[in-house]
Design an enzyme around this catalytic site. Structure first.
Site, PDB file in Angstrom:
ATOM      1  N   ASP A 270       0.822  -1.210   0.000  1.00  0.00           N
ATOM      2  CA  ASP A 270       0.000   0.000   0.000  1.00  0.00           C
ATOM      3  C   ASP A 270       0.861   1.267   0.000  1.00  0.00           C
ATOM      4  O   ASP A 270       0.652   2.183   0.793  1.00  0.00           O
ATOM      5  CB  ASP A 270      -0.942  -0.010   1.211  1.00  0.00           C
TER       6      ASP A 270
ATOM      7  N   GLU B 103       2.025  -2.670  -5.115  1.00  0.00           N
ATOM      8  CA  GLU B 103       1.769  -1.267  -4.776  1.00  0.00           C
ATOM      9  C   GLU B 103       3.011  -0.574  -4.232  1.00  0.00           C
ATOM     10  O   GLU B 103       2.970   0.160  -3.247  1.00  0.00           O
ATOM     11  CB  GLU B 103       0.575  -1.124  -3.811  1.00  0.00           C
TER      12      GLU B 103
ATOM     13  N   ASP C 129      -1.205  -9.917  -5.163  1.00  0.00           N
ATOM     14  CA  ASP C 129      -2.550  -9.433  -4.867  1.00  0.00           C
ATOM     15  C   ASP C 129      -3.384  -9.637  -6.124  1.00  0.00           C
ATOM     16  O   ASP C 129      -3.353  -8.840  -7.049  1.00  0.00           O
ATOM     17  CB  ASP C 129      -2.497  -7.954  -4.472  1.00  0.00           C
TER      18      ASP C 129
END
Length: 296
Positions: A56, A86, A196
Site C-alpha cells: 500500500d 503497490e 494481490d
C-alpha cells in the site's frame, strides 16, 4: 505498460524523512538480515521461503514508519524471495538502501507497480521480464524472473490484478495469462506465482487452474487463520462503510514435473503484519503471506 525484458530502477530521490527512519545497526550502517552473511545450511538448501505483500505504497499516512515496519518483518523472517505490490519509487529506493543483501527487480517506473526481492546468497537471477496485460486500465502487468536456487530452475511470477468488483472481466483475462505460463513452462522448472490477485473464488473456478498447479492455502488445509488477507474487520488502516473479508492475496505452485527433478511442496503458511506499529497503524491494509516450501 509495454512488455520489457529490462529491470528498471526508480529515479525519485528518497525524502529526508524516510532516511531518518532507516533501520540501522548499532554502528550506524544499514542493517542486514541476521543470516545475510551466513552460508545456508544443508537443511536450508532444500527449502524455499517466500513473502508476498501488497504494501500500500500509495497511502501517504505514516508511510515512512510503515516502510520501516516492512523492513523489520523482512529481517525477522529472512525470506529467500519477496513479492511486493503497490510499490512507489521512494519506497523502492528505501528498500534498496536498507536491504542490501537482496537484489531488487522492479515491475515499473512510475505510479505504483510490483517488485521482487531476491536474496543474493540463495537466489541467482538468470533473467527477468515484464509481461503486458494488453487491456488493463490500471497499468497492471506480470513480473517474471527466471532464477536458480540450489542448482534448481525456478520461475518466479508476481502481479497485482485489476482491482474492484466491476473489473471481473479484466481479472479473468489476467488470470488466463498466468494460467498459460503455469501450464506451458518447461517440465524441469518449478513455478511460483504470488501476489494481490483481487480474485474471488468464483472467478478462479470459471478460469480453472491446470491439474499440476496447487493453491498453497488450499493444499495446506484451508486453515482459517490464514484465509483472509484483506480484512477490514481487523485492519483499520482504511475506513470503509462496510466490513469485507477477502482472500485477495494468493500463492500458486507448479512443481517441476520432469523425472529426477526435486518436487517442491508447501509445508508452512502464516500471515504477517498482524501487529500494529508504534505509529498506530499496520504496515499495510493487507496482511502479508509468509510461506515455506520443501522438496518432497
Amino acid at each position: 505498460m509495454e512488455s520489457d525484458s529490462e529491470t528498471h530502477s526508480g529515479e525519485d530521490t528518497t525524502p529526508d524523512d524516510w532516511m531518518d527512519l532507516a533501520v540501522d545497526s548499532p554502528d550506524g550502517s544499514p542493517a542486514a538480515s541476521p543470516a545475510a552473511t551466513q552460508k545456508p545450511s544443508e537443511e536450508e538448501d532444500f527449502k524455499l521461503s517466500l513473502i508476498t505483500w501488497n504494501v500500500d505504497g500509495l497511502d501517504l499516512e505514516k508511510r515512512p514508519e510503515r516502510s520501516r515496519g516492512l523492513v523489520k518483518y523482512l529481517n525477522l523472517h529472512n525470506p529467500d524471495v519477496v513479492f511486493l505490490q503497490e510499490l512507489v519509487p521512494p519506497y523502492v529506493q528505501f528498500l534498496k538502501e536498507q536491504l542490501v543483501n537482496y537484489l531488487m527487480i522492479e515491475g515499473g517506473r512510475n505510479g505504483c507497480f510490483t517488485g521482487m526481492l531476491l536474496k543474493k546468497s540463495r537466489v541467482k537471477l538468470v533473467e527477468s521480464e515484464m509481461v503486458a496485460f494488453p487491456t488493463t486500465k490500471m497499468r497492471r502487468n506480470l513480473l517474471v524472473a527466471q532464477v536458480i536456487v540450489n542448482g534448481q530452475k525456478l520461475c518466479l511470477m508476481t502481479s497485482h490484478f485489476e482491482s474492484c468488483k466491476e473489473n471481473t472481466a479484466e481479472r479473468l483475462k489476467q488470470l488466463h495469462v498466468v494460467k498459460r505460463r503455469l501450464k506451458h513452462a518447461p517440465d524441469d522448472v518449478t513455478i511460483v506465482f504470488g501476489g494481490d490477485t483481487n480474485l474471488r473464488d468464483a472467478e478462479v473456478t470459471k478460469v480453472g487452474l491446470p491439474a499440476t498447479v496447487c493453491d498453497v492455502w488450499e493444499r495446506l488445509g484451508k486453515q482459517e487463520h490464514c484465509r483472509y488477507t484483506w480484512d477490514t474487520s481487523a485492519n483499520n488502516n482504511k475506513t470503509f462503510p462496510f466490513v469485507a473479508r477477502c482472500r485477495f492475496d494468493r500463492i500458486y505452485l507448479r512443481p517441476a514435473i520432469k523425472r529426477g527433478i526435486p518436487r517442491l511442496a508447501p509445508d508452512h503458511m502464516a500471515l504477517v503484519g498482524l501487529e500494529k506499529l508504534d505509529c498506530g497503524r499496520y504496515t499495510s491494509d493487507h496482511w502479508g503471506i509468509y510461506c515455506t516450501f520443501s522438496a518432497e
